[in-house]
Motif scaffolding. Structure first.
Motif, PDB file in Angstrom:
ATOM      1  N   CYS A   1     -24.482  12.673   1.070  1.00 56.08           N
ATOM      2  CA  CYS A   1     -25.202  14.052   1.002  1.00 56.08           C
ATOM      3  C   CYS A   1     -25.079  14.611   2.360  1.00 56.08           C
ATOM      4  CB  CYS A   1     -26.410  14.219   0.207  1.00 56.08           C
ATOM      5  SG  CYS A   1     -27.414  15.767   0.127  1.00 56.08           S
ATOM      6  N   ARG A   2     -24.734  15.795   2.476  1.00 57.33           N
ATOM      7  CA  ARG A   2     -24.625  16.671   3.756  1.00 57.33           C
ATOM      8  C   ARG A   2     -25.997  17.535   3.814  1.00 57.33           C
ATOM      9  NH1 ARG A   2     -20.387  20.011   6.906  1.00 57.33           N
ATOM     10  NH2 ARG A   2     -21.717  20.647   8.522  1.00 57.33           N
ATOM     11  N   GLN A   3     -26.774  17.322   5.048  1.00 57.14           N
ATOM     12  CA  GLN A   3     -27.924  18.042   5.268  1.00 57.14           C
ATOM     13  C   GLN A   3     -27.735  18.725   6.758  1.00 57.14           C
ATOM     14  OE1 GLN A   3     -31.671  16.095   4.438  1.00 57.14           O
ATOM     15  NE2 GLN A   3     -31.627  16.500   2.310  1.00 57.14           N
ATOM     16  N   ARG A   4     -27.658  19.842   6.954  1.00 55.87           N
ATOM     17  CA  ARG A   4     -27.509  20.378   8.227  1.00 55.87           C
ATOM     18  C   ARG A   4     -26.093  19.828   8.984  1.00 55.87           C
ATOM     19  NH1 ARG A   4     -33.104  22.755  10.275  1.00 55.87           N
ATOM     20  NH2 ARG A   4     -34.008  22.781   8.058  1.00 55.87           N
ATOM     21  N   LYS A   5     -26.348  19.036   9.973  1.00 55.07           N
ATOM     22  CA  LYS A   5     -25.159  18.545  10.815  1.00 55.07           C
ATOM     23  C   LYS A   5     -25.182  16.813  10.375  1.00 55.07           C
ATOM     24  CE  LYS A   5     -25.053  21.695  14.610  1.00 55.07           C
ATOM     25  NZ  LYS A   5     -24.753  22.015  15.791  1.00 55.07           N
ATOM     26  N   GLN A   6     -25.868  16.544   9.514  1.00 60.46           N
ATOM     27  CA  GLN A   6     -25.906  14.948   9.170  1.00 60.46           C
ATOM     28  C   GLN A   6     -25.400  14.670   7.927  1.00 60.46           C
ATOM     29  OE1 GLN A   6     -29.916  13.711  10.102  1.00 60.46           O
ATOM     30  NE2 GLN A   6     -29.121  12.579  11.926  1.00 60.46           N
ATOM     31  N   PHE A   7     -24.938  13.520   7.537  1.00 59.03           N
ATOM     32  CA  PHE A   7     -24.276  12.996   6.477  1.00 59.03           C
ATOM     33  C   PHE A   7     -25.477  11.843   5.981  1.00 59.03           C
ATOM     34  CE2 PHE A   7     -20.978  15.107   8.192  1.00 59.03           C
ATOM     35  CZ  PHE A   7     -20.387  15.779   7.059  1.00 59.03           C
ATOM     36  N   ILE A   8     -25.960  11.948   4.771  1.00 60.21           N
ATOM     37  CA  ILE A   8     -26.917  10.859   4.437  1.00 60.21           C
ATOM     38  C   ILE A   8     -26.260  10.010   3.402  1.00 60.21           C
ATOM     39  CG2 ILE A   8     -29.181  10.599   3.271  1.00 60.21           C
ATOM     40  CD1 ILE A   8     -30.128  13.316   4.079  1.00 60.21           C
ATOM     41  N   ALA A   9     -26.316   8.743   3.756  1.00 57.93           N
ATOM     42  CA  ALA A   9     -25.745   7.722   2.692  1.00 57.93           C
ATOM     43  C   ALA A   9     -26.740   7.625   1.402  1.00 57.93           C
ATOM     44  CB  ALA A   9     -25.351   6.367   3.310  1.00 57.93           C
ATOM     45  N   LEU A  10     -26.399   7.450   0.337  1.00 57.12           N
ATOM     46  CA  LEU A  10     -27.681   7.199  -0.649  1.00 57.12           C
ATOM     47  C   LEU A  10     -26.953   5.942  -1.663  1.00 57.12           C
ATOM     48  CD1 LEU A  10     -28.347  10.936  -1.755  1.00 57.12           C
ATOM     49  CD2 LEU A  10     -29.636   9.463  -0.253  1.00 57.12           C
ATOM     50  N   ARG A  11     -27.646   4.989  -1.495  1.00 57.61           N
ATOM     51  CA  ARG A  11     -27.341   3.849  -2.516  1.00 57.61           C
ATOM     52  C   ARG A  11     -27.790   4.102  -3.935  1.00 57.61           C
ATOM     53  NH1 ARG A  11     -23.364   0.333  -1.793  1.00 57.61           N
ATOM     54  NH2 ARG A  11     -23.846  -1.755  -2.672  1.00 57.61           N
TER      55      ARG A  11
ATOM     56  N   ASP B 292     -23.520  10.851  11.679  1.00 60.19           N
ATOM     57  CA  ASP B 292     -22.538  12.032  11.984  1.00 60.19           C
ATOM     58  C   ASP B 292     -21.518  12.584  11.552  1.00 60.19           C
ATOM     59  OD1 ASP B 292     -24.884  12.323  13.791  1.00 60.19           O
ATOM     60  OD2 ASP B 292     -23.725  11.277  15.507  1.00 60.19           O
ATOM     61  N   SER B 293     -20.776  11.748  10.601  1.00 57.51           N
ATOM     62  CA  SER B 293     -19.596  12.092  10.108  1.00 57.51           C
ATOM     63  C   SER B 293     -19.581  11.309   8.601  1.00 57.51           C
ATOM     64  CB  SER B 293     -18.409  11.667  10.667  1.00 57.51           C
ATOM     65  OG  SER B 293     -18.277  10.378  10.540  1.00 57.51           O
ATOM     66  N   GLU B 294     -18.970  12.142   7.786  1.00 50.07           N
ATOM     67  CA  GLU B 294     -19.269  11.824   6.199  1.00 50.07           C
ATOM     68  C   GLU B 294     -18.134  10.370   6.090  1.00 50.07           C
ATOM     69  OE1 GLU B 294     -18.170  14.011   2.184  1.00 50.07           O
ATOM     70  OE2 GLU B 294     -16.828  14.254   3.260  1.00 50.07           O
ATOM     71  N   SER B 295     -17.234  10.170   7.144  1.00 46.55           N
ATOM     72  CA  SER B 295     -16.618   8.983   6.757  1.00 46.55           C
ATOM     73  C   SER B 295     -17.328   7.697   7.237  1.00 46.55           C
ATOM     74  CB  SER B 295     -15.371   9.087   7.616  1.00 46.55           C
ATOM     75  OG  SER B 295     -15.632   9.137   9.134  1.00 46.55           O
ATOM     76  N   LEU B 296     -18.251   8.100   8.362  1.00 45.80           N
ATOM     77  CA  LEU B 296     -19.288   6.812   8.512  1.00 45.80           C
ATOM     78  C   LEU B 296     -20.225   6.455   7.550  1.00 45.80           C
ATOM     79  CD1 LEU B 296     -20.057   7.709  12.242  1.00 45.80           C
ATOM     80  CD2 LEU B 296     -18.714   5.790  11.185  1.00 45.80           C
ATOM     81  N   ALA B 297     -20.737   7.571   6.807  1.00 46.02           N
ATOM     82  CA  ALA B 297     -21.623   7.365   5.541  1.00 46.02           C
ATOM     83  C   ALA B 297     -20.920   6.655   4.473  1.00 46.02           C
ATOM     84  CB  ALA B 297     -22.045   8.755   5.218  1.00 46.02           C
ATOM     85  N   VAL B 298     -19.475   6.978   4.236  1.00 49.69           N
ATOM     86  CA  VAL B 298     -18.978   6.194   3.313  1.00 49.69           C
ATOM     87  C   VAL B 298     -18.548   4.905   3.614  1.00 49.69           C
ATOM     88  CG1 VAL B 298     -16.495   6.041   2.016  1.00 49.69           C
ATOM     89  CG2 VAL B 298     -17.670   8.333   2.158  1.00 49.69           C
ATOM     90  N   GLU B 299     -18.253   4.560   4.943  1.00 45.79           N
ATOM     91  CA  GLU B 299     -18.135   3.163   5.329  1.00 45.79           C
ATOM     92  C   GLU B 299     -19.426   2.436   5.167  1.00 45.79           C
ATOM     93  OE1 GLU B 299     -15.333   1.166   6.366  1.00 45.79           O
ATOM     94  OE2 GLU B 299     -14.546   3.040   5.384  1.00 45.79           O
ATOM     95  N   ALA B 300     -20.663   3.098   5.450  1.00 41.74           N
ATOM     96  CA  ALA B 300     -21.865   2.344   5.350  1.00 41.74           C
ATOM     97  C   ALA B 300     -22.251   1.963   3.760  1.00 41.74           C
ATOM     98  CB  ALA B 300     -22.917   3.372   5.814  1.00 41.74           C
ATOM     99  N   LEU B 301     -21.700   2.778   2.920  1.00 40.55           N
ATOM    100  CA  LEU B 301     -21.761   2.532   1.544  1.00 40.55           C
ATOM    101  C   LEU B 301     -21.027   1.343   1.181  1.00 40.55           C
ATOM    102  CD1 LEU B 301     -22.313   5.996  -0.070  1.00 40.55           C
ATOM    103  CD2 LEU B 301     -24.243   4.247  -0.158  1.00 40.55           C
ATOM    104  N   ARG B 302     -19.763   1.421   1.702  1.00 39.94           N
ATOM    105  CA  ARG B 302     -18.649   0.387   1.451  1.00 39.94           C
ATOM    106  C   ARG B 302     -19.151  -0.944   2.005  1.00 39.94           C
ATOM    107  NH1 ARG B 302     -14.145  -1.963   3.497  1.00 39.94           N
ATOM    108  NH2 ARG B 302     -14.499  -1.129   5.143  1.00 39.94           N
ATOM    109  N   MET B 303     -19.675  -1.054   3.126  1.00 42.34           N
ATOM    110  CA  MET B 303     -20.083  -2.325   3.793  1.00 42.34           C
ATOM    111  C   MET B 303     -21.349  -2.872   3.218  1.00 42.34           C
ATOM    112  SD  MET B 303     -17.475  -2.978   5.849  1.00 42.34           S
ATOM    113  CE  MET B 303     -18.291  -4.212   7.011  1.00 42.34           C
ATOM    114  N   ARG B 304     -22.211  -2.151   2.832  1.00 42.55           N
ATOM    115  CA  ARG B 304     -23.560  -2.415   2.286  1.00 42.55           C
ATOM    116  C   ARG B 304     -23.665  -3.642   1.475  1.00 42.55           C
ATOM    117  NH1 ARG B 304     -28.244  -0.683   5.036  1.00 42.55           N
ATOM    118  NH2 ARG B 304     -30.024  -1.231   4.001  1.00 42.55           N
TER     119      ARG B 304
END
Length: 109
Positions: free
Chosen positions: A71-81, A95-107
């Motif tokens: 989810c994008r909120q202002r200048k940040q991307f929040i990863a929701l599991r 700081d980027s959507e790709s980092l949030a996606v990677e966090a979900l993939r690696m979690r």
């Protein structure tokens, strides 16, 4: 500016090739392997797809299940599991959507 993500976007490489390399390395060095190490290797190499639900909300899934949402909120991307956006829990802000996606993939699950 938000970049539109195509539903066919994928991440990572073959999961079996990475696990096979780990097993071959362990056999060559005479090291014993734990099941957890193999699971971690497969998890790191999991292939995910993203699907834009709204302009500021993206679903992240594997072939068999939904991992979560970004989810994008202002200048940040929040990863929701979680597989339900109403009950998903926040695992980090990036700081980027790709980092949030990677966090979900690696979690871990």
């Amino acid at each position: 500016m938000i970049e539109q993500i195509d539903a066919t976007h994928t991440s990572s490489t073959s999961s079996t090739a990475g696990a096979r390399r780990i097993v071959e390395l362990a056999a060559a060095t005479g090291t014993t392997m734990s099941d957890q190490l193999l699971l971690d290797t497969l998890r790191r190499n999991a292939q995910v797809t993203t699907r834009a639900i709204r302009r500021d909300f993206t679903e992240v899934a594997t072939a068999s299940s939904v991992l979560g949402y970004v989810c994008r909120q202002r200048k940040q991307f929040i990863a929701l599991r979680g597989d339900d956006p109403a009950w998903a829990r926040e695992i980090g802000r990036y700081d980027s959507e790709s980092l949030a996606v990677e966090a979900l993939r690696m979690r871990r699950g």
